[in-house]
Design an enzyme around this catalytic site. Structure first.
Site, PDB file in Angstrom:
ATOM      1  N   LYS A  38      34.153  42.957  40.627  1.00 37.91           N
ATOM      2  CA  LYS A  38      35.235  43.158  41.706  1.00 37.91           C
ATOM      3  C   LYS A  38      35.223  41.837  42.734  1.00 37.91           C
ATOM      4  CE  LYS A  38      37.019  47.041  41.002  1.00 37.91           C
ATOM      5  NZ  LYS A  38      37.060  48.353  41.744  1.00 37.91           N
TER       6      LYS A  38
ATOM      7  N   ARG B 153      31.767  52.372  35.473  1.00 36.48           N
ATOM      8  CA  ARG B 153      33.088  51.824  34.690  1.00 36.48           C
ATOM      9  C   ARG B 153      32.761  50.191  34.725  1.00 36.48           C
ATOM     10  NH1 ARG B 153      38.315  49.986  35.915  1.00 36.48           N
ATOM     11  NH2 ARG B 153      39.805  50.141  34.272  1.00 36.48           N
TER      12      ARG B 153
END
Length: 374
Positions: free
Chosen positions: A309, A344
């Site tokens: 991210k 994930r």
């Protein structure tokens, strides 16, 4: 003004033996918490905060007003819920230890792989096989980028992108989830062999989604994203306005959990994801990540998606998405420490290795405690 209560685990231990049994196993995972903050909010502001352990929580809750006490007791029960395995066709995904979900994007504008797996079927197949062989319990296939500013995708194009990947992964024996907001794509994906619906809009994007998900009988993943809940509004990152991000996301996910239950989705089929990186600043993400154990109080299996991210780049001299492995592993371990059931990730081999070492440490902490005199 209505008050809200939150029971937040604030200290973890290697196992109950370390504290003479005064610990709670979070969500049936391998994470144990000893101390809890019982927090009351009113009008978005914290008005009371008290500390408790499993041995003092009953007295603390008994001293609260009836409505807060009832909700507090429900959350306390939720914290120790042991979750059923996810049924994924012939595959059964147990939730008593962290499971790895590998990301397979078949889009032209993914922030991490830039269309590599959409334009080259052999590259897609190799990537899927590598993740499966590395130990991914689930492969999550998406045909629409959800990064900020990404263009909307027509559902017909999304179906054309994901179906070959789903069929290939199903054919090699993998459990498959489909990352989509559209019922038509959900239907086509399930028909092709997908077993889980992963909706980043938490079944809000299309008014038919809740009913479809309920009728499918499949597990669903509901993720927090602050963007408006209609088909015309494509930006999942907009409309972010938090008083206290962790509690606000908790309230939002609680509402979506209850909406899913009201629509007929079985409780054991609802997985919750706090939505790291969606409509959240770096500070918001850090606060949310530090509060990850809080979400066990919702009583559902939990998923963490923090791999590669942007916040990792922001904290490491703007490292590109392909140079964020170290930060991704740190956040995966944070999720494991918090008792998250699904991680994930893009880098499956490395995360599975980290998980296996982490699990070895946890097994040793539970079975080989030597803290007392012999």
């Amino acid at each position: 003004m209505t008050q809200s209560i939150y029971i937040q685990p604030i200290s973890t231990v290697t196992g109950p033996q370390a504290v003479e049994g005064d610990a709670v196993r979070l969500g049936g995972s391998m994470a144990y918490a000893r101390e809890f903050a019982v927090i009351t909010r009113e009008g978005g502001k914290v008005v009371d905060r008290q500390l408790a352990t499993s041995r003092s929580i009953a007295d603390l809750l008994g001293g609260l007003p009836d409505d807060l006490a009832a909700e507090g007791e429900a959350q306390w029960s939720n914290l120790s819920t042991v979750h059923e395995p996810l049924q994924c066709g012939e595959r059964v995904i147990r939730l008593d230890a962290p499971q790895i979900m590998g990301i397979l994007n078949v889009t032209p504008d993914s922030f991490s792989d830039g269309g590599k797996f959409m334009d080259d079927p052999l590259a897609m197949q190799d990537q899927a096989a590598d993740m499966h062989e590395a130990g991914a319990a689930i492969i999550d296939i998406g045909g629409e980028s959800t990064r900020p500013g990404a263009a909307a995708v027509w559902e017909g194009d999304e179906i054309k992108r994901v179906i070959p990947a789903i069929e290939y992964c199903k054919g090699m024996g993998a459990a498959v989830s489909v990352d989509t907001r559209r019922p038509a794509v959900m239907q086509a994906a399930l028909d092709a062999g997908a077993a889980i619906i992963n909706d980043v809009s938490a079944l809000r994007h299309d008014p038919r989604s809740l009913e479809f998900a309920a009728s499918s009988g499949k597990p669903v993943i509901l993720m927090h994203a602050p963007g408006p809940s209609n088909e015309a509004a494509e930006d999942l990152h907009s409309n972010a306005d938090y008083t206290a991000v962790a509690f606000d996301v908790f309230d939002w996910l609680k509402e979506r959990r209850d909406a899913a239950l009201a629509a007929g989705i079985a409780r054991h089929n609802i997985v919750l994801d706090p939505g790291v990186g969606f409509g959240k600043s770096v500070a918001d993400n850090l606060n949310l990540l530090n509060a990850l154990p809080l979400f066990h109080a919702l009583g559902q299996p939990l998923l963490l998606g923090a791999s590669r991210k942007r916040m990792i780049g922001a904290l490491s001299n703007e490292a590109g998405s392909n140079k964020r492995l170290g930060g991704s592993i740190v956040l995966a371990q944070l999720g494991m420490d918090a008792g998250y059931h699904l991680l994930r990730v893009h880098d499956v081999f490395e995360t599975v290795q980290a998980r296996n070492v982490w699990r070895g440490l946890r097994d040793a902490g539970v079975t080989d405690f030597t803290g007392l005199p012999g």
